[in-house]
Design a protein around this motif. Structure first.
Motif, PDB file in Angstrom:
ATOM      1  N   TRP A 256     138.923   8.144 -36.660  1.00 41.14           N
ATOM      2  CA  TRP A 256     138.919   6.946 -37.518  1.00 41.14           C
ATOM      3  C   TRP A 256     137.494   6.599 -37.938  1.00 41.14           C
ATOM      4  N   LEU A 257     136.545   6.851 -37.023  1.00 43.90           N
ATOM      5  CA  LEU A 257     135.141   6.635 -37.392  1.00 43.90           C
ATOM      6  C   LEU A 257     134.767   7.548 -38.545  1.00 43.90           C
ATOM      7  N   SER A 258     135.226   8.773 -38.466  1.00 45.14           N
ATOM      8  CA  SER A 258     134.955   9.739 -39.520  1.00 45.14           C
ATOM      9  C   SER A 258     135.516   9.253 -40.860  1.00 45.14           C
ATOM     10  N   ALA A 259     136.737   8.718 -40.833  1.00 49.39           N
ATOM     11  CA  ALA A 259     137.348   8.227 -42.076  1.00 49.39           C
ATOM     12  C   ALA A 259     136.561   7.065 -42.647  1.00 49.39           C
ATOM     13  N   ALA A 260     136.187   6.127 -41.768  1.00 51.10           N
ATOM     14  CA  ALA A 260     135.452   4.946 -42.235  1.00 51.10           C
ATOM     15  C   ALA A 260     134.106   5.341 -42.841  1.00 51.10           C
ATOM     16  N   LEU A 261     133.431   6.290 -42.183  1.00 45.00           N
ATOM     17  CA  LEU A 261     132.112   6.687 -42.684  1.00 45.00           C
ATOM     18  C   LEU A 261     132.233   7.503 -43.973  1.00 45.00           C
ATOM     19  N   LEU A 262     133.336   8.211 -44.124  1.00 44.45           N
ATOM     20  CA  LEU A 262     133.567   8.912 -45.394  1.00 44.45           C
ATOM     21  C   LEU A 262     133.684   7.887 -46.516  1.00 44.45           C
ATOM     22  N   GLY A 263     134.408   6.808 -46.259  1.00 39.40           N
ATOM     23  CA  GLY A 263     134.518   5.744 -47.245  1.00 39.40           C
ATOM     24  C   GLY A 263     133.165   5.104 -47.534  1.00 39.40           C
ATOM     25  N   LEU A 264     132.364   4.926 -46.483  1.00 38.42           N
ATOM     26  CA  LEU A 264     131.036   4.327 -46.664  1.00 38.42           C
ATOM     27  C   LEU A 264     130.162   5.245 -47.510  1.00 38.42           C
ATOM     28  N   ALA A 265     130.247   6.555 -47.233  1.00 36.65           N
ATOM     29  CA  ALA A 265     129.445   7.515 -48.007  1.00 36.65           C
ATOM     30  C   ALA A 265     129.854   7.474 -49.472  1.00 36.65           C
TER      31      ALA A 265
END
Lengths: 280, 727
Positions: free
Chosen positions: B190-199
């Protein structure tokens, strides 16, 4: 043995004292110039040429705190330290090989080293600059370290080779009997015994990187943030004015690290120089 | 906390800390020294406009601001928050950067001023990226810490630092999640998904490279399609929330933003550079050539070459990282725009590829951070007794020298700050003055300070500054050489082509023909208490009596040289004219004008070359000479103060003024090299101001003025205007 007469003793000491004064006076002169106000190298007052008749610490203050002296000393320390490490590590292993092993080209290699040592370094400046340019190291401290290391390597290898020749091979053979390999006998037996020569090599390597001006001024031309102390001091002069007081203060400050290094290694320096020179 | 850990862990923590420190130090050094780069003015403008909206509480306007819509808004908003915190806001009525720019590509870093806080925001995220990679592989982290391209663009106000950090951590977190043997979704996923959105909310190309995670996530969660859907939705949700420019019209704005890029690739700007398809390969040699001496370890090319060697190792160790590197390269080759900062999408993966070689070697030779490895290495090292230890006295001496230096440095800094208190410098680079070449100073009836420069006039009135040029005022020539206020309150402006006079709002101009002189390159002005105005030029002197001009030239008795460098009127109404060959004194009190001359050989006058003149409240004339020091004429005799008989630092005096306490202020210059000093003399004591003991940034002062508040203004010929407020 006949004891020397009083007269010859007095004469000997007088000559020695004069010799010491002759060698120390330039340093004392620089110290006086550094303390003299107004940036003057000379003074009309005769006493002022031998004693500090006027004292100001302004020149030292300017050199230490107004000029980028920490940057210069950092650059010089960086280059000199890495030159020392490169010289000691490369020349030690090379000298051990020349001393202990018999291989094709050993004699020719030693003679080649001698020939290279005889070649004037300044003449090699242009080819060195060309090589460093091709390597992309022109104007870089790494290029200067490479140039210094290769220049000092020959003398250091010769000196160390001579010292290793004085170490009895029996010690290493005894170690091999107990299971040491060639590398271990080099590191565990030969190196500790060669400490005096290593100290000499380290000091020569350091001084090669610390004091050198001609090569540094050519290979670091225009790179002001990378200037070493000799270049930085030289560029303080211009066509119209030479700040002699600051020059003298800078020269004295520059000599401090070398003096400290000498004090650190002094116990080993004498034997390192003399023993290494015995065998060729 | 660290003490209780095993040695291995302590070494690892120390290693990570050192690498992080190296990356941070390199980036901080670049943030302070790199000149303004191409896109920095654009993003600082957008950020400062956001800061203004935040400061005025106009939060609702933030989604409406569509400047640089081609990039998402998150990083620009982050920069805006930082600027809001330091109080740097853009003009509310200028949402778009002016064409000529408040900053330009290549400006000195100092021009950024408070805007530079955003360079430190970039540095922070660049350092965090280094930390993330170091925790995975220390060698990779070390290479990233010193990578010149990565360091450059994560220490400038670009949009790279935040998305680079986000996508790096996203992919590393995804890699961690993929290692779960049971295949269940973890917090890392989920951290990966959130950071993908942030990127994605920071810069699109990082999201594009982040898409490499999707096949791996889909494969791992192929039996749980809801997880896949949630992953995608979370990324999209974060993207949408963090990019407010999408809120008014999500699909429309997103379409405009993405299609901008496709249009931009065909634009004239991209075509102008005409980079070949393999240009990204050329960027791999790094940024060292652009900023010589700024990068400590320019090993970019070596890193790139080793990363190619490391590819098979990377494939074997971690397929996700391998895919990241390959996919990133593909994007770089395919995408038509080839800017150098785009290479940051693959830089961490390259470093990980090199790290994979080290990891393979460590596995092959069983090298780990443990006691057994250390013993195996120590087997080949010399004993402790081998090392030559320095004596205690030497160690104490070295420490004492270092302490002495530090104490001396602190003392000098403290003394320096005390000496520079009350000093301020105005420069053209900061937009505070029209030109750094200041030639004249004067005070008008309203207390305004007039500053004449080679490029117009700057007026200081309290905190207000006004610039007068030939193209925005009646000023006839921007090259101002002299200023004087007459007894009627009119300001006279001497220029290279004549004289202007300002009477309230009315301006008049007089040329050489009006003054009856061959040319009118003015060198000096002096106002006579009788209402006359004297003008000294390179070709003689002229006087204005209120109605007409009367010229004087060397053909008439008195003037030794055509070029009149200084003028003053003494207490008896006599006009003193200084030239390089002597002083001429004109007395018009009688029926006929009479001339008196002082040349070389006059008793008491060490040099007749007169560069400056002033009359003190006692009516005595002071002359600044070229090599003869500061000379005073009193009771029909000259008395000169020189370096040999006073504390005057040099014998060439180029500017003079008298303050409200009767002290004579003189600007002395070194005779044949740059430099000088200012000396204040009260008749008994001297106070010398040099760049070493005061805030005088240069010793070459061309004019001195005291204003009504008692502050002193110093004009310099290249270093701007200096103001000194005595304590």
């Amino acid at each position: 043995m006949r004891r020397p007469g009083k007269l010859s003793l007095i004469l000997s000491y007088a000559i020695l004292v004069l010799g010491v004064l002759f060698s120390l006076y330039p340093i004392w002169f620089a110290f006086l110039a550094a303390l003299r106000p107004g940036g003057r190298l000379f003074t009309l007052n005769l006493a002022g040429m031998f004693l500090p008749t006027q004292v100001t610490w302004e020149n030292f203050r300017i050199m230490l705190f107004e000029k980028p002296f920490p940057v210069w000393i950092k650059n010089s320390l960086f280059i000199a330290s890495l030159t020392t490490i490169a010289c000691v590590s490369l020349s030690t292993s090379g000298a051990f090989a020349f001393s202990r092993f018999r291989f094709v080209g050993r004699e020719a290699g030693l003679i080649l080293f001698l020939a290279i040592q005889a070649f004037p370094g300044v003449l090699a400046l242009v080819p060195i600059a060309l090589i460093l340019t091709r390597l992309g190291l022109y104007g870089s401290p790494w290029g200067l370290i490479l140039a210094y290391s290769t220049g000092t390597l020959v003398f250091c290898t010769w000196n160390l080779k001579g010292y290793f020749d004085t170490i009895p091979i029996d010690l290493e053979e005894a170690g091999m009997i107990d299971g040491c390999g060639p590398i271990q006998s080099f590191i565990r037996i030969a190196l500790p015994l060669a400490r005096p020569a290593l100290a000499t090599t380290a000091l020569f390597g350091f001084m090669a990187g610390w004091n050198e001006y001609v090569m540094a001024s050519v290979l670091l031309a225009g790179q002001e943030p990378r200037y070493t102390l000799p270049i930085a001091l030289a560029q303080m002069a211009n066509d119209l004015n030479v700040p002699w007081g600051q020059y003298a203060a800078g020269a004295l400050l520059v000599s401090i690290p070398v003096v400290l290094l000498f004090l650190w290694l002094q116990k080993y320096l004498e034997s390192g120089l003399t023993m290494g020179g015995v065998k060729g | 906390m660290v003490r209780g850990l095993p040695m291995v862990k302590r070494i690892r923590i120390a290693l990570v800390a050192l690498i992080l420190l190296l990356g941070l130090a390199q980036r901080l050094s670049l943030a302070r020294s790199l000149p303004v780069d191409a896109d920095e003015p654009v993003y600082t403008w957008a950020a400062s406009y956001y800061a203004g909206l935040m400061a005025r509480g106009e939060w609702g306007q933030i989604p409406q601001y569509a400047y640089t819509l081609e990039h998402p808004a998150f990083v620009k908003l982050l920069y805006g928050l930082a600027l809001w915190a330091v109080g740097a806001e853009g003009p509310p009525d200028q949402p778009f950067a002016p064409p000529q720019g408040h900053l330009a590509w290549g400006d000195d870093a100092a021009r950024l001023g408070r805007l530079a806080v955003n360079r430190y925001v970039s540095v922070l995220f660049g350092a965090l990226q280094v930390l993330a990679v170091t925790l995975v592989n220390p060698l990779s982290g070390l290479l990233l810490a010193v990578h010149t391209m990565a360091a450059k663009y994560t220490s400038e106000i670009y949009l790279e630092a935040v998305p680079a950090f986000a996508i790096t951590v996203a992919i590393l977190a995804c890699g961690r999640a993929l290692r779960r043997a049971d295949g269940r979704a973890s917090g890392w996923l989920w951290l990966s998904a959130a950071l993908l959105g942030l990127a994605a909310a920071s810069k699109y190309n990082y999201a594009a490279v982040g898409l490499v995670m999707l096949p791996f996530v889909i494969w791992q969660q192929r039996r749980h399609p809801s997880i896949i859907l949630l992953y995608g939705l979370l990324a999209l949700a974060v993207f949408f929330v963090l990019d407010p420019t999408l809120w008014p019209d999500p699909l429309g704005r997103l379409r405009d933003s993405l299609f901008f890029h496709t249009r931009y690739t065909q634009s004239a700007e991209v075509a102008r550079y005409d980079y070949p398809w393999y240009q990204p390969l050329l960027w791999m040699s790094g940024a060292g050539a652009w900023h010589p001496g700024q990068f400590w370890f320019p090993f970019d090319l070596l890193t790139f070459l080793l990363s190619l060697v490391g590819l098979p190792f990377l494939l074997r160790q971690n397929r996700l990282y391998f895919a990241w590197l390959v996919w990133g390269w593909l994007l770089l080759f395919v995408w038509p725009t080839k800017w150098p900062q785009y290479t940051l999408i693959v830089t961490p993966a390259q470093c990980l590829s090199v790290g994979a070689i080290a990891q393979a070697a460590a596995e092959r030779y069983r090298l780990r951070f443990d006691q057994e490895t250390w013993e195996r290495i120590a087997y080949y090292l010399p004993d402790r007794e081998f090392w030559i230890r320095p004596s205690r006295g030497l160690v104490i001496a070295v420490i004492a020298l270092v302490v002495l230096y530090v104490v001396g440095y602190v003392a000098v800094r403290v003394e320096r700050s005390r000496q520079t208190r009350g000093w301020a410098t105005y420069t053209a680079a900061e937009g505070e003055i029209s030109s750094d070449m200041v030639t004249a100073l004067a005070l008008d009836g309203a207390g305004r300070v007039w500053v004449g420069t080679r490029s117009g006039i700057t007026l200081f009135e309290g905190d207000q500054v006004t610039f007068l040029y030939a193209n925005n005022s009646p000023l006839s020539d921007n090259r101002v050489t002299a200023l004087a206020l007459d007894s009627a309150g009119r300001m006279w402006i001497g220029t290279e082509s004549g004289v202007d006079v300002v009477d309230g709002e009315e301006w008049s101009a007089f040329s050489a023909a009006d003054m009856g002189l061959p040319e009118a390159r003015v060198r000096a002005l002096a106002a006579d208490p009788r209402g006359l105005l004297w003008v000294g030029t390179r070709r003689g002197v002229a006087v204005w009596d209120g109605a007409a001009w009367r010229p004087f030239s060397p053909l008439q008795a008195g003037l030794q040289s055509e070029t009149v460098l200084a003028l003053t009127v003494d207490g008896e109404g006599r006009v003193w004219m200084g030239t390089e060959r002597g002083l001429a004194v004109l007395d018009m009190s009688g029926s006929q004008p009479t001339w008196l001359t002082y040349t070389a050989g006059t008793p008491g006058l060490a040099s007749a070359s007169t560069l400056a003149l002033v009359t003190d409240p006692q009516g005595r004339v002071w002359a600044g000479t070229g090599g003869g020091g500061l000379c005073r004429f009193a009771q029909e005799a000259w008395e000169c103060f020189r370096t040999g008989n006073s504390e005057l630092p040099w014998n060439t005096v180029v500017a003079l003024t008298v303050d409200d306490q009767g002290r004579v202020w003189s600007a002395a210059e070194m005779p044949n090299q740059p430099g000088g000093a200012v000396a204040a003399f009260d008749g008994a004591q001297w106070q010398i101001y040099t760049p070493r003991n005061s805030g005088l940034v240069t010793g070459e002062v061309s004019a001195i003025l005291q204003d009504r508040q008692g502050r002193f203004w110093f004009a310099t010929g290249g270093s701007g205007l200096i103001r000194f407020e005595p304590p």
